[in-house]
Design a protein around this motif. Structure first.
Motif, PDB file in Angstrom:
ATOM      1  N   GLN A 231      -5.524   0.743   3.829  1.00 54.29           N
ATOM      2  CA  GLN A 231      -5.444   1.531   5.056  1.00 54.29           C
ATOM      3  C   GLN A 231      -6.330   2.775   5.041  1.00 54.29           C
ATOM      4  N   ASN A 232      -6.861   3.138   3.880  1.00 51.62           N
ATOM      5  CA  ASN A 232      -7.663   4.352   3.815  1.00 51.62           C
ATOM      6  C   ASN A 232      -8.998   4.150   4.541  1.00 51.62           C
ATOM      7  N   PRO A 233      -9.367   5.059   5.445  1.00 55.04           N
ATOM      8  CA  PRO A 233     -10.637   4.903   6.181  1.00 55.04           C
ATOM      9  C   PRO A 233     -11.864   4.862   5.274  1.00 55.04           C
ATOM     10  N   ALA A 234     -11.759   5.468   4.100  1.00 51.92           N
ATOM     11  CA  ALA A 234     -12.893   5.458   3.171  1.00 51.92           C
ATOM     12  C   ALA A 234     -12.969   4.161   2.372  1.00 51.92           C
ATOM     13  N   ALA A 235     -11.954   3.308   2.492  1.00 47.46           N
ATOM     14  CA  ALA A 235     -11.959   2.016   1.810  1.00 47.46           C
ATOM     15  C   ALA A 235     -12.143   0.911   2.854  1.00 47.46           C
ATOM     16  N   LEU A 236     -11.064   0.159   3.151  1.00 44.15           N
ATOM     17  CA  LEU A 236     -11.189  -0.919   4.131  1.00 44.15           C
ATOM     18  C   LEU A 236     -10.830  -0.477   5.544  1.00 44.15           C
ATOM     19  N   GLY A 237     -10.071   0.605   5.669  1.00 41.33           N
ATOM     20  CA  GLY A 237      -9.759   1.131   6.984  1.00 41.33           C
ATOM     21  C   GLY A 237      -8.905   0.223   7.845  1.00 41.33           C
ATOM     22  N   PHE A 238      -8.002  -0.562   7.228  1.00 40.51           N
ATOM     23  CA  PHE A 238      -7.151  -1.471   7.985  1.00 40.51           C
ATOM     24  C   PHE A 238      -6.097  -0.697   8.772  1.00 40.51           C
ATOM     25  N   SER A 239      -5.652  -1.288   9.871  1.00 44.96           N
ATOM     26  CA  SER A 239      -4.468  -0.784  10.562  1.00 44.96           C
ATOM     27  C   SER A 239      -3.228  -1.178   9.758  1.00 44.96           C
ATOM     28  N   PRO A 240      -2.060  -0.574  10.041  1.00 43.70           N
ATOM     29  CA  PRO A 240      -0.846  -0.983   9.320  1.00 43.70           C
ATOM     30  C   PRO A 240      -0.560  -2.483   9.439  1.00 43.70           C
TER      31      PRO A 240
END
Length: 541
Positions: free
Chosen positions: A338-347
């Motif tokens: 979920q981290n924007p700096a990683a994969l940035g997935f939604s919950p």
């Protein structure tokens, strides 16, 4: 030689939150059901059992309650980023919503069974449900991270009580083939709840906000309370001494709390700082006092004599490792995805992404008892930990450029390995003791799950956050720092999983394997959550 249905250990929860032999239940049903009627169980502990109520209502109340408890537990890691954003508390601190739950559960899981024996199993089960409702409401209306953590601490006590007393209420109300069927359904409900939790949590964050999960869970728990009130009759062990090891419960908590706090703050304090070492020293002192207490109390929380059983100790440690690593994995991946700096997935996307970790082990686990019966339990446990270690090594190679597809194979390897190792470990824990010790052996393994989840999650969170902070201080990008933190924590999990291989080789010697019945399959599917004794339970001479 008993038939498979008769040899299944499906039973009244007694102190440890597990089972007794169905022959004793059947014997009780042949006697007049006067409230003062005392029947002696084959395990040597007399008890009183109430007349069964409407079994469909009991099944609904117990299965629904274990489903909602396990779904709630597995969903919380997915919710942490959203809770952090709303409350302003950092995710690093909010990890106490996960570890605190397990810490309290470890202290309460056995004691709640004792309370049920003494004060009435239905009464204690209802109190557990009431606490669960209160905790859900407290979390849902929370305006601060501290309130969320406080609610989760209460929820840890509630969840452990519901699981410990729910199975006993179900088995009191049934017998024979119906009992085996209903307990299998209970185990399946536990497994389905754990698998569905992350997906449900992610979905509700988008639809209702993170609070929606807790409002729904509170409503379901109220329904369970009404069902229990209407369909379940009270039962207790009239011949059991009223002594309950409250001090042992407190000392378990005092042993775990400074240990976990030390892991959590070690990144800020330093591993060799006076504060960190002081926490660890406090944990050792509390643990020593716990051992002294257990030698002196009339009804100890833990029979220390069981620790002389090498197979029981080895299988319990294997259960602890399995529960710790899977909980640590879910915590790490939920944050990283979920981290924007990683994969940035939604919950919701994160819930879908972590689904293979739980679904994989639930799908594999029902086939494991027959595999263990053919190849041997220790061999299957060893292969399981090899796969888990390999999966964590795979994630340990992560870099900032990885997309989700690169994670999928390692996640599946960990899930399959967990499914292979956990079922035979749980079966070994209850098959290496005599029938009268099955309840206590199950209680030890259930406590180990909570301990493993609390300690491993705290340790993983500390390393993940500490390595990330160090790389940021050194000028690394946010993406590289996150990947380095995940890699370091995964390498630790790989080492811990490798210790499981050693346990399988050295400690878990030859023991009777489960026969591979439907009940054994359900017990294996639920084994990462709760020990349901199998057809091999109590087979030690």
């Amino acid at each position: 030689m008993m038939e498979p249905a008769e040899s299944s250990i499906v039973a009244i929860v007694s102190r440890s939150g597990t089972a007794r032999h169905p022959d004793s239940v059947a014997a009780e049903r042949t006697a007049p059901t006067r409230p003062d009627r005392v029947n002696v169980r084959p395990w040597g502990r007399p008890s009183v059992v109430a007349v069964p109520g409407r079994t469909s209502g009991v099944l609904a109340a117990t299965c629904l309650s274990t489903l909602v408890v396990n779904a709630n537990t597995s969903a919380v890691s997915i919710l942490l980023p959203a809770i952090s954003e709303d409350t302003g508390m950092s995710v690093d601190t909010l990890q106490w919503a996960v570890t605190g739950y397990s810490l309290v559960g470890a202290a309460v899981i056995i004691t709640s069974g004792s309370l049920g024996d003494v004060f009435g199993r239905k009464r204690i089960f209802q109190i557990g449900l009431l606490l669960f409702v209160v905790s859900c409401v407290l979390i849902a209306v929370a305006q601060s991270g501290g309130m969320v953590i406080a609610g989760r601490l209460i929820q840890g006590a509630a969840g452990a009580t519901i699981l410990a007393c729910g199975l006993s209420l179900l088995t009191v109300a049934t017998s024979g083939d119906q009992q085996l069927k209903f307990v299998s359904l209970w185990g399946a409900a536990a497994a389905v709840g754990a698998a569905a939790g992350p997906l449900l949590g992610g979905l509700l964050v988008d639809l209702t906000g993170w609070q929606g999960l807790f409002w729904i869970d509170a409503g379901v728990a109220v329904v369970c309370m009404l069902l229990t009130y209407a369909t379940v009759q009270e039962s207790r062990d009239e011949n059991r001494t009223g002594a309950i090891d409250y001090l042992g419960t407190v000392l378990i908590a005092l042993t775990l709390a400074p240990l976990i706090y030390g892991f959590t703050k070690s990144g800020d304090w330093g591993w060799l700082s006076a504060a960190t070492l002081g926490c660890f020293a406090g944990s050792v002192v509390a643990g020593f006092l716990f051992v002294l207490t257990e030698k002196r109390v009339a009804v100890p929380l833990l029979d220390l004599a069981l620790l002389r059983n090498r197979i029981l100790v080895g299988s319990t440690l294997a259960i602890l490792i399995g529960a710790g690593t899977i909980n640590g994995l879910m915590y790490l991946l939920s944050l990283y995805f979920q981290n924007p700096a990683a994969l940035g997935f939604s919950p919701l996307e994160a819930g879908l992404a972590t689904l293979p970790a739980t679904v994989g082990l639930v799908v594999v686990a029902p086939f494991v008892p027959r595999l263990s019966n053919g190849l041997g339990g220790r061999q299957v446990i060893g292969v399981g930990f090899i796969l888990m270690a390999a999966g964590f090594v795979g994630i340990g190679l992560v870099d900032a450029g990885w997309q989700y597809a690169a994670f999928l194979l390692p996640i599946l390897a960990i899930a399959v390995g967990m499914g292979l190792s956990n079922g035979p470990s749980s079966s070994a824990a209850t098959s290496c003791v005599r029938q009268e010790q099955v309840g206590e052996a199950s209680g030890v393994s259930n406590m180990a799950r909570y301990v493993g989840a609390a300690v491993a999650t705290a340790l993983a969170a500390s390393i993940y956050g500490g390595v990330q902070a160090n790389h940021l201080d050194d000028g690394a990008s946010a993406s590289d720092a996150l990947a380095s933190g995940l890699a370091a924590a995964s390498w630790l999990m790989a080492v811990i999983s490798a210790l499981g291989i050693l346990l399988a080789l050295v400690a878990i010697r030859r023991h009777r394997a489960a026969q591979g019945t439907i009940q054994d399959a359900a017990a294996s599917a639920a084994a990462h959550l709760h020990t349901i004794p199998t057809s091999a339970a109590g087979s030690a001479s």
